[in-house]
Design a protein around this motif. Structure first.
Motif, PDB file in Angstrom:
ATOM      1  N   ILE A 175       9.546 -56.917  -5.301  1.00  0.00           N
ATOM      2  CA  ILE A 175       8.761 -55.933  -5.766  1.00  0.00           C
ATOM      3  C   ILE A 175       7.610 -55.638  -4.723  1.00  0.00           C
ATOM      4  N   ILE A 176       7.109 -56.654  -4.300  1.00  0.00           N
ATOM      5  CA  ILE A 176       5.880 -56.350  -3.348  1.00  0.00           C
ATOM      6  C   ILE A 176       6.260 -55.767  -2.069  1.00  0.00           C
ATOM      7  N   GLY A 177       7.412 -56.453  -1.417  1.00  0.00           N
ATOM      8  CA  GLY A 177       8.105 -56.164  -0.280  1.00  0.00           C
ATOM      9  C   GLY A 177       8.672 -54.674  -0.275  1.00  0.00           C
ATOM     10  N   LEU A 178       9.423 -54.325  -1.311  1.00  0.00           N
ATOM     11  CA  LEU A 178       9.883 -52.831  -1.255  1.00  0.00           C
ATOM     12  C   LEU A 178       8.675 -51.768  -1.366  1.00  0.00           C
ATOM     13  N   THR A 179       7.478 -52.199  -2.233  1.00  0.00           N
ATOM     14  CA  THR A 179       6.548 -51.163  -2.220  1.00  0.00           C
ATOM     15  C   THR A 179       5.851 -51.306  -1.004  1.00  0.00           C
ATOM     16  N   ILE A 180       5.561 -52.130  -0.231  1.00  0.00           N
ATOM     17  CA  ILE A 180       5.037 -52.046   1.087  1.00  0.00           C
ATOM     18  C   ILE A 180       5.933 -51.480   2.101  1.00  0.00           C
ATOM     19  N   PHE A 181       7.416 -51.651   1.949  1.00  0.00           N
ATOM     20  CA  PHE A 181       8.341 -50.826   2.955  1.00  0.00           C
ATOM     21  C   PHE A 181       8.447 -49.457   2.776  1.00  0.00           C
ATOM     22  N   LEU A 182       8.288 -49.072   1.556  1.00  0.00           N
ATOM     23  CA  LEU A 182       8.466 -47.631   1.303  1.00  0.00           C
ATOM     24  C   LEU A 182       7.044 -46.821   1.594  1.00  0.00           C
ATOM     25  N   LEU A 183       6.016 -47.512   1.572  1.00  0.00           N
ATOM     26  CA  LEU A 183       4.551 -46.842   1.984  1.00  0.00           C
ATOM     27  C   LEU A 183       4.988 -46.707   3.581  1.00  0.00           C
ATOM     28  N   GLY A 184       5.293 -47.822   4.072  1.00  0.00           N
ATOM     29  CA  GLY A 184       5.730 -47.915   5.886  1.00  0.00           C
ATOM     30  C   GLY A 184       6.563 -46.470   6.012  1.00  0.00           C
ATOM     31  N   VAL A 185       7.952 -46.426   5.304  1.00  0.00           N
ATOM     32  CA  VAL A 185       8.659 -45.292   5.441  1.00  0.00           C
ATOM     33  C   VAL A 185       8.206 -43.970   5.198  1.00  0.00           C
ATOM     34  N   ASP A 186       7.165 -43.815   4.363  1.00  0.00           N
ATOM     35  CA  ASP A 186       6.389 -42.433   4.035  1.00  0.00           C
ATOM     36  C   ASP A 186       5.431 -42.158   5.101  1.00  0.00           C
ATOM     37  N   LEU A 187       4.804 -43.265   5.620  1.00  0.00           N
ATOM     38  CA  LEU A 187       3.792 -43.106   6.715  1.00  0.00           C
ATOM     39  C   LEU A 187       4.541 -42.869   8.001  1.00  0.00           C
ATOM     40  N   GLY A 188       5.524 -43.578   8.330  1.00  0.00           N
ATOM     41  CA  GLY A 188       5.833 -43.509   9.757  1.00  0.00           C
ATOM     42  C   GLY A 188       7.644 -43.062   9.938  1.00  0.00           C
ATOM     43  N   ILE A 189       8.501 -43.681   9.057  1.00  0.00           N
ATOM     44  CA  ILE A 189       9.775 -43.433   9.318  1.00  0.00           C
ATOM     45  C   ILE A 189      10.200 -41.918   9.221  1.00  0.00           C
ATOM     46  N   GLN A 190       9.969 -41.557   7.820  1.00  0.00           N
ATOM     47  CA  GLN A 190      10.483 -40.069   7.266  1.00  0.00           C
ATOM     48  C   GLN A 190       9.849 -39.174   8.170  1.00  0.00           C
ATOM     49  N   PRO A 191       8.526 -38.772   8.578  1.00  0.00           N
ATOM     50  CA  PRO A 191       7.805 -38.042   9.259  1.00  0.00           C
ATOM     51  C   PRO A 191       8.652 -37.779  10.958  1.00  0.00           C
ATOM     52  N   MET A 192       8.879 -39.186  11.494  1.00  0.00           N
ATOM     53  CA  MET A 192       9.618 -39.108  12.628  1.00  0.00           C
ATOM     54  C   MET A 192      11.013 -38.415  12.657  1.00  0.00           C
ATOM     55  N   GLY A 193      11.599 -38.704  11.529  1.00  0.00           N
ATOM     56  CA  GLY A 193      12.989 -38.061  11.389  1.00  0.00           C
ATOM     57  C   GLY A 193      12.883 -36.835  11.219  1.00  0.00           C
ATOM     58  N   GLU A 194      11.893 -36.082  10.489  1.00  0.00           N
ATOM     59  CA  GLU A 194      11.969 -34.542  10.176  1.00  0.00           C
ATOM     60  C   GLU A 194      11.648 -34.013  11.458  1.00  0.00           C
ATOM     61  N   ARG A 195      10.649 -34.670  12.357  1.00  0.00           N
ATOM     62  CA  ARG A 195      10.185 -33.970  13.389  1.00  0.00           C
ATOM     63  C   ARG A 195      11.310 -33.877  14.535  1.00  0.00           C
ATOM     64  N   CYS A 196      11.998 -35.156  14.561  1.00  0.00           N
ATOM     65  CA  CYS A 196      13.376 -35.294  15.389  1.00  0.00           C
ATOM     66  C   CYS A 196      14.266 -33.961  15.053  1.00  0.00           C
ATOM     67  N   GLY A 197      14.633 -33.795  13.829  1.00  0.00           N
ATOM     68  CA  GLY A 197      15.477 -32.872  13.369  1.00  0.00           C
ATOM     69  C   GLY A 197      14.939 -31.333  13.686  1.00  0.00           C
ATOM     70  N   ALA A 198      13.750 -31.092  13.480  1.00  0.00           N
ATOM     71  CA  ALA A 198      13.366 -29.690  13.738  1.00  0.00           C
ATOM     72  C   ALA A 198      13.276 -29.470  15.214  1.00  0.00           C
ATOM     73  N   GLU A 199      12.812 -30.447  15.953  1.00  0.00           N
ATOM     74  CA  GLU A 199      12.819 -30.297  17.469  1.00  0.00           C
ATOM     75  C   GLU A 199      13.911 -30.113  18.030  1.00  0.00           C
ATOM     76  N   LEU A 200      14.958 -30.941  17.729  1.00  0.00           N
ATOM     77  CA  LEU A 200      16.482 -30.899  18.223  1.00  0.00           C
ATOM     78  C   LEU A 200      16.729 -29.620  17.896  1.00  0.00           C
ATOM     79  N   THR A 201      16.656 -28.927  16.888  1.00  0.00           N
ATOM     80  CA  THR A 201      17.192 -27.557  16.499  1.00  0.00           C
ATOM     81  C   THR A 201      16.653 -26.409  17.251  1.00  0.00           C
ATOM     82  N   LYS A 202      15.336 -26.608  17.471  1.00  0.00           N
ATOM     83  CA  LYS A 202      14.467 -25.508  17.960  1.00  0.00           C
ATOM     84  C   LYS A 202      15.058 -25.316  19.555  1.00  0.00           C
ATOM     85  N   LYS A 203      15.523 -26.574  20.042  1.00  0.00           N
ATOM     86  CA  LYS A 203      15.868 -26.536  21.474  1.00  0.00           C
ATOM     87  C   LYS A 203      17.353 -25.686  21.515  1.00  0.00           C
ATOM     88  N   ARG A 204      18.105 -25.448  20.515  1.00  0.00           N
ATOM     89  CA  ARG A 204      19.249 -24.826  20.698  1.00  0.00           C
ATOM     90  C   ARG A 204      20.416 -25.369  21.538  1.00  0.00           C
TER      91      ARG A 204
END
Length: 503
Positions: A30-59
């Motif tokens: 429980i503690i591990g998943l809570t800390i992990f999901l906080l890390g996903v929200d802070l770092g992993i998901q924003p990085m994925g969104e920026r990558c997807g957006a920038e890759l598409t903009k470059k066409r």
């Protein structure tokens, strides 16, 4: 945890030491998943969104699919569910090379993530893409030994865990946002999860060609004592106790499984996070150009993810999986020896586990939140969860029935997927995308650890084969049917109301 404790104090005589480890492992999880999901929200998901957006903009289509392949492969190899799943396959079938299995799964994810993004960019039909993909899958499955069909389809569900799903969803959302079509991102996880299944089916054909299955047979299956604890070299017996000759103190005996597993867990956690650190450095230098504040936020997120994984895997290996195997082993044996009452208890336990396991999967909450947001509240999260829970309950109940009787997984998979393909004709396209995404995310870390261990234990003592692989596949399959049925009901309701959206 409550279900196991109730059974442990009533119908199933589990040792106090085992129950104590299970509770301690659950708290760590429980503690591990809570800390992990906080890390996903802070770092992993924003990085994925920026990558997807920038890759598409470059066409540049070649750049988009090339980077998508690299991301899919690296994130999958880093996925903790895949590490746990690979270990479980290796324990039951020692002749399978874990590294080869994981690499093949990663290649499959990378290739089909490319295909999924190509479909989004080129606006290809999701239904036709899925229909062709699954037609090829089942053609391959008829040439594959039965014991590997369940493993192959399980790999598709195990892939879409807490590390991979946020990246896939974020990447797809980034691409679809640039195209001003949020709903086109649905279905990307579903398409991607086809890749590992196909890759493992092809890998098994090579194994069959080399004569591995014929030369090992039943002798290649790991003894139950080793399966229950996870490794014969840890110096622990089937109940998870230290050997009597070592005469440990109660404190040492209690924490022995956790301490024995810790060196490997640290390595697995580092292997899971390091590819993301490499991607952060490469993308920062070449693609996304984040500010110093954003970089610090991502680094903090990755540190949280590492610590969370450490605690999660420690809880899983030290307490969760051994208890699941022992519980399933006892109930499976009693279901064979004790008749209908014990069989009913085994199936009922599976149904309850299935109903609640969806709520325990973090990726489900990520998906249902996005569905509610994109649909502007017309598809309520609670309704989606109810349909997912019902599907998972039926899936685990069927898996335990199979564990006792030992019939082929194909008898469930073939008609189940045929029904899912048929429902695609009548279900709205968005619900088809949501359904196939839900199939991937419903089968995450809890299913890959406790539920699979529970089913393996039941299978070993009931049918004697120890091969209950396919439970993750069935958990991934049932939402395809349940959510598309929800879509048909929703569509009829809209038409009845004259096309006006109704929550």
């Amino acid at each position: 945890m409550a279900i196991v404790l109730i059974l442990g104090f009533t119908a199933v005589p589990m040792e106090g030491m085992m129950l104590g480890r299970f509770v301690f492992g659950g708290v760590l999880l429980i503690i591990g998943l809570t800390i992990f999901l906080l890390g996903v929200d802070l770092g992993i998901q924003p990085m994925g969104e920026r990558c997807g957006a920038e890759l598409t903009k470059k066409r540049k289509l070649w750049l988009l699919v090339g980077v998508a392949f690299v991301i899919g492969f690296m994130v999958t190899v880093a996925e903790p569910d895949i590490q746990v799943f690979g270990d479980q396959v290796k324990r039951v079938f020692p002749y399978v090379n874990k590294l080869s299995l994981v690499v093949n799964i990663g290649l499959g994810v990378g290739l089909f993530l490319m295909l999924g993004l190509l479909r989004t960019v080129l606006k290809l039909s999701l239904k036709i893409t899925l229909l062709i993909s699954y037609a090829v899958l089942f053609c391959l499955a008829f040439f594959v030994p039965d014991e590997f069909v369940g493993i192959a389809f399980d790999s598709g569900g195990a892939t879409t865990g807490p590390m991979t799903v946020p990246f896939i969803l974020a990447l797809g959302l980034g691409v679809s946002t640039v195209r001003s079509d949020d709903k086109s991102s649905f279905g990307l996880t579903g398409v991607t999860s086809v890749g590992p299944v196909m890759a493992v089916l092809i890998y098994s054909l090579f194994l069959a060609g080399s004569g591995v299955f014929a030369s090992n047979g039943a002798a290649g299956v790991m003894p139950l004592a080793d399966l229950a604890q996870g490794t014969a070299s840890a110096g622990l017996n089937s109940a998870g106790e230290l050997a009597a000759a070592e005469a440990p103190s109660p404190f040492q005996a209690f924490f022995a499984p956790f301490s024995k597993a810790m060196p490997g867990i640290v390595t697995e956690s580092l292997v899971s996070i390091l590819p993301l650190v490499v991607m952060l450095v490469v993308f920062q230098l070449t693609l996304i150009k984040m500010s110093a504040r954003q970089i610090i936020r991502v680094i903090i997120g990755l540190v949280y993810s590492f610590l969370g994984l450490l605690l999660f895997l420690c809880g899983v290996n030290g307490g969760f999986m051994p208890a699941g195997t022992q519980l399933g082993s006892f109930l499976g044996q009693k279901a064979v020896e004790g008749g209908g009452g014990w069989f009913f208890l085994l199936i009922f336990t599976g149904l309850v586990l299935g109903a609640i396991v969806v709520c325990a999967e973090p990726a489900v909450w990520v998906l249902t939140e996005q569905v509610e947001q994109v649909s502007a509240g017309t598809i309520k999260r609670k309704v989606l969860l109810i349909f997912l829970a019902a599907g998972a309950a039926v899936a685990i109940g069927l898996s335990l029935w199979r564990a006792v009787d030992g019939f082929s997984i194909k008898y469930i998979l073939v008609p189940g997927y045929a029904l899912a393909m048929l429902l695609m004709i009548f279900s709205p396209s968005m619900f088809t995308g949501i359904a196939f995404d839900s199939g991937g995310v419903a089968s995450g870390p809890i299913t890959s650890t406790f539920v699979l261990s529970f089913t393996l234990g039941a299978s070993r003592n009931a049918s004697g084969s120890g091969d209950a692989f396919g439970v993750i596949a069935l958990v991934a399959m049932m939402p395809l049917i349940a959510i598309q049925l929800l879509g048909i009901i929703y569509d009829k309701k809209q038409r009845k109301n004259g096309g006006v959206k109704d929550a």
